[in-house]
Design an enzyme around this catalytic site. Sequence first.
Site, PDB file in Angstrom:
ATOM      1  N   SER A 170     -34.863 -10.707  63.890  1.00  0.00           N
ATOM      2  CA  SER A 170     -33.583 -10.985  64.537  1.00  0.00           C
ATOM      3  C   SER A 170     -33.439 -12.486  64.693  1.00  0.00           C
ATOM      4  O   SER A 170     -34.329 -13.249  64.301  1.00  0.00           O
ATOM      5  CB  SER A 170     -33.552 -10.323  65.917  1.00  0.00           C
ATOM      6  OG  SER A 170     -34.497 -10.957  66.749  1.00  0.00           O
ATOM      7  N   LYS A 171     -32.350 -12.871  65.290  1.00  0.00           N
ATOM      8  CA  LYS A 171     -32.129 -14.291  65.521  1.00  0.00           C
ATOM      9  C   LYS A 171     -33.254 -14.880  66.372  1.00  0.00           C
ATOM     10  O   LYS A 171     -33.740 -15.977  66.127  1.00  0.00           O
ATOM     11  CB  LYS A 171     -30.785 -14.470  66.240  1.00  0.00           C
ATOM     12  CG  LYS A 171     -30.329 -15.902  66.309  1.00  0.00           C
ATOM     13  CD  LYS A 171     -28.982 -16.012  66.985  1.00  0.00           C
ATOM     14  CE  LYS A 171     -29.035 -15.412  68.373  1.00  0.00           C
ATOM     15  NZ  LYS A 171     -27.853 -15.688  69.185  1.00  0.00           N
ATOM     16  N   GLN A 172     -33.688 -14.082  67.360  1.00  0.00           N
ATOM     17  CA  GLN A 172     -34.743 -14.540  68.277  1.00  0.00           C
ATOM     18  C   GLN A 172     -36.049 -14.854  67.544  1.00  0.00           C
ATOM     19  O   GLN A 172     -36.830 -15.658  67.990  1.00  0.00           O
ATOM     20  CB  GLN A 172     -35.025 -13.482  69.356  1.00  0.00           C
ATOM     21  CG  GLN A 172     -33.951 -13.379  70.436  1.00  0.00           C
ATOM     22  CD  GLN A 172     -32.684 -12.680  69.965  1.00  0.00           C
ATOM     23  OE1 GLN A 172     -32.717 -11.897  69.021  1.00  0.00           O
ATOM     24  NE2 GLN A 172     -31.561 -12.979  70.588  1.00  0.00           N
TER      25      GLN A 172
END
Length: 284
Positions: A223-225
């Site tokens: 994910s972006k994280q």
Amino acid sequence: MDSKPVGRFAPSPTGPLHFGSILAAVASYLDAKSVGGKWLVRIEDVDEARTVSGAAEGMLNLLEQLGMEWDGEVLYQSRRTHLYREAMAALGGFAYPCSCSRREIEGIYRGTCRNGAKGEAKSVRVRVDDEKTSFVDLIQGEYAQNLEKEVGDFVLFRADGFFAYQLAVVVDDWDQGVTRVVRGADLLDSTPRQIHLQRLLGFDMPIYAHLPVAINEKGEKLSKQTQAEAAGPEIRTLFRSLNFLGQDPPDALLEGDIPAFWNWAMNNWDLDRIPKLKTILEKA
Ligand code: GLU
């Protein structure tokens, strides 16, 4: 049952689409479209504090470039709060104001404000039951939770003034006539809460299929994280998704165009081939 299925893809506009969200898009699309059903797209921007400007447009653009056509208009949760307010009112005594701060609650909420909030109540919670809430997932099999022991009365309206995802998703899926929810297994443990709300509100339960989640070597969701790369508008993105979903696409598809890809995918889609796992290691 001969009515056509209605599926949906419901991304939160917090950044570009990553492989993990593309998986949910591709699987929900094929699940509905391969049998002539409808596929809806809903932007889950109910948590307006997390909305990144331009992210929703970017996601819709990418879906278009990947040849994924949605039915009807794209709905935005931020424009539908009146529906969430009505649903919360319809819960009557099952919903109650809560004044506990996050710091006062360690672990599972023990129903401190069930019989009246002590201070200024900024959030609203719903009562849960001390019994098993279970369902049979098409991929993950039976899944059950005792909501009182494992989750506690959960938040419907947050202290920061936004409705909670759990309420919004239940109201929208019902309001939009969604019959099949295909999404990542990271949401498996949210499903009993959603079923609890459906029961209290008198809504039918959709059929659920929770996909394995793509993780990296550290066990983190892509994910972006976790700095996973944003998905690009190439056939490779689609091919990789189908591969991950156990569909065994032929390499020749990589040489063809997007319509040829979808043609193959529609004709060969088989939900039973999706690995019955919660996570799968994927090299980003
Ligand atoms: N908006 C949620 C997300 O992006 C998905 C919710 C759902 O599919 O129910 O994680």
